[in-house]
Design a protein around this motif. Structure first.
Motif, PDB file in Angstrom:
ATOM      1  N   ALA A  42     -10.580   7.047 -32.649  1.00 16.13           N
ATOM      2  CA  ALA A  42     -10.921   7.833 -33.839  1.00 16.13           C
ATOM      3  C   ALA A  42     -10.642   7.042 -35.114  1.00 16.13           C
ATOM      4  N   LEU A  43      -9.651   6.170 -35.067  1.00 13.17           N
ATOM      5  CA  LEU A  43      -9.311   5.364 -36.238  1.00 13.17           C
ATOM      6  C   LEU A  43     -10.114   4.068 -36.333  1.00 13.17           C
TER       7      LEU A  43
ATOM      8  N   ILE B  22      -0.550   4.891 -35.404  1.00 14.91           N
ATOM      9  CA  ILE B  22      -1.515   4.445 -34.390  1.00 14.91           C
ATOM     10  C   ILE B  22      -2.468   3.466 -35.069  1.00 14.91           C
TER      11      ILE B  22
ATOM     12  N   GLU C 172       2.339   7.784 -34.757  1.00 16.24           N
ATOM     13  CA  GLU C 172       1.939   8.853 -35.658  1.00 16.24           C
ATOM     14  C   GLU C 172       0.502   8.626 -36.118  1.00 16.24           C
ATOM     15  N   PHE C 173      -0.295   9.697 -36.107  1.00 19.84           N
ATOM     16  CA  PHE C 173      -1.673   9.585 -36.568  1.00 19.84           C
ATOM     17  C   PHE C 173      -1.635   9.580 -38.092  1.00 19.84           C
TER      18      PHE C 173
ATOM     19  N   TYR D 106       0.121   3.917 -29.634  1.00 13.35           N
ATOM     20  CA  TYR D 106       0.658   5.269 -29.774  1.00 13.35           C
ATOM     21  C   TYR D 106       1.537   5.325 -30.997  1.00 13.35           C
TER      22      TYR D 106
ATOM     23  N   ASN E 261      -7.920   6.346 -24.872  1.00  9.21           N
ATOM     24  CA  ASN E 261      -7.361   5.997 -26.184  1.00  9.21           C
ATOM     25  C   ASN E 261      -8.117   6.711 -27.296  1.00  9.21           C
ATOM     26  N   THR E 262      -8.246   8.023 -27.193  1.00 12.02           N
ATOM     27  CA  THR E 262      -9.090   8.779 -28.135  1.00 12.02           C
ATOM     28  C   THR E 262      -8.583   8.699 -29.572  1.00 12.02           C
ATOM     29  N   SER E 263      -7.260   8.767 -29.778  1.00  9.11           N
ATOM     30  CA  SER E 263      -6.724   8.715 -31.142  1.00  9.11           C
ATOM     31  C   SER E 263      -6.981   7.358 -31.781  1.00  9.11           C
ATOM     32  N   LEU E 264      -6.745   6.306 -31.025  1.00  9.48           N
ATOM     33  CA  LEU E 264      -6.980   4.970 -31.564  1.00  9.48           C
ATOM     34  C   LEU E 264      -8.466   4.753 -31.835  1.00  9.48           C
TER      35      LEU E 264
END
Length: 174
Positions: free
Chosen positions: A39-40, A6, A169-170, A167, A34-37
């Protein structure tokens, strides 16, 4: 293709962003979608950090590593620097001279001819045969010119499609 991380940025030679990717063009995204993105990336590239954040913007730009190399200015993640055009000032111009060559030419000629006369635009009256000694030259011959117009200041580039993975892998922190 393997599963991207991600936030991974790839260059593509086609004119669309693949499925689950977006153009890296500074688009404003909603954090809730887009919470994961988020977060990065956080707000390194813009956004208010409460409702929105921005993707990196590679439109008309090239990437440069964060940090500081020997003799270079420190760059933080998300910094944008440089200008597309720049106007030079006197202190930035290298020392140089311009040669002026004069040849005999009748004052009635409409403009310079090969091998005769002062070089210059046809509309400029650079000298007169009737002038007395020590007469000043036409000002356009010796005065600065340029009109303070900025000049192009980009390295040669090839237009490609920078895309960022929405989207995948984190990535694990090291």
């Amino acid at each position: 293709m393997t599963t991207p991380f991600i936030g991974e940025i790839q260059i593509f030679g086609f004119n669309f962003a693949p499925v689950q990717w977006a153009f890296a063009n500074g688009e404003l995204l909603r954090i809730t979608q887009n919470t994961s993105l988020f977060a990065l990336l956080g707000v390194n590239y813009g956004g208010d950090g409460r409702v929105t954040f921005r993707l990196p913007n590679f439109t008309g730009r090239v990437g440069v590593s964060q940090g500081q190399g020997p003799g270079l200015t420190d760059r933080a993640l998300g910094d944008t620097v440089g200008e597309n055009t720049v106007g030079l000032i006197w202190d930035e111009m290298p020392y140089h001279t311009h040669n002026l060559q004069a040849y005999p030419q009748p004052a009635t000629d409409p403009g310079p001819k090969a091998g005769a006369g002062l070089g210059g635009p046809r509309s400029a009256r650079l000298y007169s045969a009737a002038a007395s000694p020590n007469t000043a030259l036409f000002p356009a011959v010796v005065n600065p010119i340029g009109g303070s117009q900025p000049h192009e200041n980009r390295q040669p580039v090839l237009a490609l499609n920078y895309s960022i993975a929405l989207y995948g892998e984190f990535p694990q922190f090291n």
